[in-house]
Design an enzyme around this catalytic site. Structure first.
Site, mmCIF file in Angstrom:
data_model
loop_
_atom_site.group_PDB
_atom_site.id
_atom_site.type_symbol
_atom_site.label_atom_id
_atom_site.label_comp_id
_atom_site.label_asym_id
_atom_site.label_seq_id
_atom_site.Cartn_x
_atom_site.Cartn_y
_atom_site.Cartn_z
ATOM 1 N N SER A 195 0.761 -1.217 0.031
ATOM 2 C CA SER A 195 -0.224 -0.248 -0.223
ATOM 3 C C SER A 195 0.939 1.145 0.083
ATOM 4 C CB SER A 195 -0.995 0.017 1.326
ATOM 5 O OG SER A 195 -1.576 1.323 1.281
ATOM 6 N N ASN B 278 9.306 8.862 4.255
ATOM 7 C CA ASN B 278 8.293 9.653 3.781
ATOM 8 C C ASN B 278 7.016 10.079 4.764
ATOM 9 O OD1 ASN B 278 5.161 8.321 3.783
ATOM 10 N ND2 ASN B 278 6.550 6.512 3.769
ATOM 11 N N CYS C 7 -0.027 3.641 10.561
ATOM 12 C CA CYS C 7 0.736 4.781 9.930
ATOM 13 C C CYS C 7 1.380 5.559 10.836
ATOM 14 C CB CYS C 7 -0.509 5.641 8.967
ATOM 15 S SG CYS C 7 0.455 6.732 8.105
ATOM 16 N N LYS D 295 -2.693 -4.752 9.064
ATOM 17 C CA LYS D 295 -1.233 -3.990 8.985
ATOM 18 C C LYS D 295 -0.773 -3.630 10.505
ATOM 19 C CE LYS D 295 1.612 -1.874 5.683
ATOM 20 N NZ LYS D 295 1.851 -1.331 4.412
ATOM 21 N N GLY E 1 12.112 0.882 2.459
ATOM 22 C CA GLY E 1 13.515 0.509 1.481
ATOM 23 C C GLY E 1 14.256 -0.475 2.074
#
Lengths: 314, 263
Positions: A32, A80, A141, A176, A228
């Site tokens: 996502s 991010n 998040c 998640k 990453g």
């Protein structure tokens, strides 16, 4: 005459996996937030060859997200703080669901809300619309104040959100999880008790990068989430922890940039994997990962990808 | 939009401290429109992950030429790419410059190597007009001869006065706007620093003529998925909304843009 066993080994390996009721032709999904809503990469990637696509987080109402700069590169990582910008559930259904009606690949929608009721509302609306194979409930998040702090780290709120979504929909519910270094397995068990069908982890890791000349944060939101290759070993370890703690299938996420990385997650206990940040660099990396897993299974004479899951020799 | 494995044909210094990178990229070179860009994966650059966006200078046959200056880690690493090396490209990307409305007189306004990003447009436009180019000094002024060969009249301004008029590019632009014939209706195309684009937008608003601005933003995926390169634009209801510079841009009409301090 060849023996039945030799005949089986010569057949192409079976990559099919089942994720809480979602049947996937292979174990490779997109994570996502790294693959838009589907059409963005459709000119470059044959979506029919992916195991599933998880689209960017959807909330009941449209959300503007955070001020720029929204991303910055760090060594082998991407920081991010997009802030869950999204068109809202009605905007998603209007602008993107028709695109998915023509695609056989399972569509999994990442959902979130600012309240327990909002989570339930968006879940119910997506099920009613049809064409959605499953939901990924984002309680982790790092970039909105209601995200990890309110729903992902407080056991009571975590339980209430999952119970509300469970009551609102019969769609497969993937939860998640945050990269909680000490309690990921506890939250995983809690999710299992609340009726989750699968777990996905890890979400990005809270992080901060600073421009020392100006002494200002490099992101408009000050802090962000790191993704990453830099986070991969952390993610593999958490998947290993969680997969042993629950009976649910686990989706491994974190810095996957090829088949070798994906295999680490599968061996650690994941049933499927999701490619994230690497999509931005090489949009075909998920498909190459599928091919690489197939080659690995053939080379190791494994008939089924499920044989790899949790096969760590430790 | 293609994902193409290009190869370096030529890579050399050009005056002013710039580098010219010529790639063999048949699919992208034949498809690119003025104002579009390519997203390039820099070879031998493992430290940072993302691709880097480059505007296209020239496209001829199967060749694509990029003009750049090594200003950051990515472009410094790109300097070392050698002839024959493979380079992964995604492109052409974004919405480029539209053709001018019939009867409009085209103005090009460029800062520094923004001039290179306007070359394809200068070649494609059906009418030749005026090109205004500015820079800090003479070494920043590029492509004047190429534009003149295409039939454009070029006005140069440099802040240090080493070439053309001393001062900003808006000096000669304002002078022309003040003295133009009343029936000369301009349509502007601009590429350059944020402050220059804003200055062009102010003049376009005052004169009520269209100006197409190529916006530059830190970019992630280049295809509209990551929502890194967002730009505030005016929404239909008068409020603002985000546009993706990589997808809805990089070219925006000046009245769409909501101006803020440079991010």
């Amino acid at each position: 005459m060849t023996s039945p066993a030799a005949g089986a080994a010569a057949r192409p390996p079976d990559l099919t996996v089942r994720l809480g009721g979602i049947v996937m032709r292979n174990p490779v999904m997109t994570a996502s937030g790294t693959f838009g809503y589907g059409p963005e990469y459709a000119e470059l990637v044959d979506l029919h060859q992916l195991g599933a696509v998880v689209v960017k987080g959807i909330s009941p109402q449209p959300v503007a997200g955070n001020p720029p700069p929204r991303t910055c590169e760090t060594p082998s990582g991407l920081l991010n703080a997009i802030g869950l910008q999204n068109p809202g559930v009605e905007g998603f259904l209007r602008d993107y669901l028709p695109f998915w009606r023509a695609c056989r690949t399972p569509l999994i929608v990442n959902i979130w809300g600012r309240t327990v009721e909002e989570y339930a509302a968006v879940a119910a609306r997506l099920e009613a619309a049809g064409g959605v194979a499953g939901l990924e409930v984002n309680v982790s998040c790092p970039n909105i104040k209601e995200g990890r702090a309110l729903f992902g780290a407080d056991r009571d709120m975590f339980r209430r959100v999952l119970a509300a979504v469970r009551a609102a929909t019969r769609l497969p519910m993937i939860v998640k999880l945050a990269p909680d270094l000490s309690a990921a397995a506890d939250f995983a068990r809690l999710a299992e008790e609340c009726g989750a069908d699968a777990l996905s982890l890890i979400n990005s890791i809270p992080a901060l990068a600073i421009d020392v000349e100006t002494r200002r944060p490099r992101l408009g939101n000050v802090t962000g989430g790191l993704s990453g290759p830099a986070i991969r070993p952390i993610a593999v370890k958490l998947v290993w922890d969680v997969a042993r703690a629950v009976r649910l299938p686990v989706v491994g996420i974190g810095g996957i940039a090829g088949a070798a990385d994906a295999l680490e997650f599968l061996i650690a206990g994941a049933t499927a994997v999701a490619v994230g940040t690497a999509n931005f660099i090489d949009p075909r990396v998920a498909l190459e990962t599928v091919g690489g897993i197939r080659d690995y299974l053939a080379r190791h004479r494994l008939a089924n990808v499920a044989e790899l899951t949790g096969s760590l020799r430790a | 939009m293609y994902l193409e494995d290009a190869s370096v044909v030529e890579h050399r210094d050009v005056p002013g401290g710039y580098r010219l990178l010529v790639l063999c990229a048949p699919r992208i070179a034949s498809a690119v429109r003025p104002g579009q860009f390519v997203h390039l994966r820099i070879p031998h650059f493992q430290h940072a992950l993302l691709r880097r966006p480059f505007s296209v200078f020239r496209a001829d046959g199967d060749r694509l030429a990029l003009l750049y200056k090594a200003v950051g880690e990515g472009t410094r690493a790109l300097r070392d790419a050698r002839a024959g090396e493979p380079v992964s490209l995604i492109g052409p990307l974004g919405r480029g410059f539209p053709a001018p409305a019939p009867g409009r007189f085209p103005l090009l306004v460029a800062g520094g190597y923004g001039m290179a990003a306007l070359y394809l447009l200068a070649r494609a436009l059906p009418v030749r007009g005026l090109a205004f180019v500015g820079g800090r000094g003479a070494e920043d002024i590029l492509c004047v001869e190429e534009f003149e060969q295409l039939g454009w009249t070029v006005a140069v301004a440099t802040e240090d006065g080493t070439r053309g008029r001393r001062g900003l590019v808006t000096g000669p632009l304002d002078e022309w706007l003040a003295t133009r014939a009343a029936d000369c209706l301009p349509e502007a195309y601009a590429c350059g620093p944020h402050a220059m684009l804003r200055a062009v937008a102010e003049r376009a608003r005052a004169g009520n003529w269209p100006a197409w601005l190529s916006m530059d933003r830190h970019m992630g995926c280049g295809v509209g998925a990551c929502l890194t390169c967002v730009q505030k634009i005016t929404a239909a209801d008068g409020t603002w909304e985000w546009a993706r510079v990589c997808r809805e841009g990089p070219v925006f009409e000046s009245r769409q843009v909501v101006w803020e301090a440079e991010p």
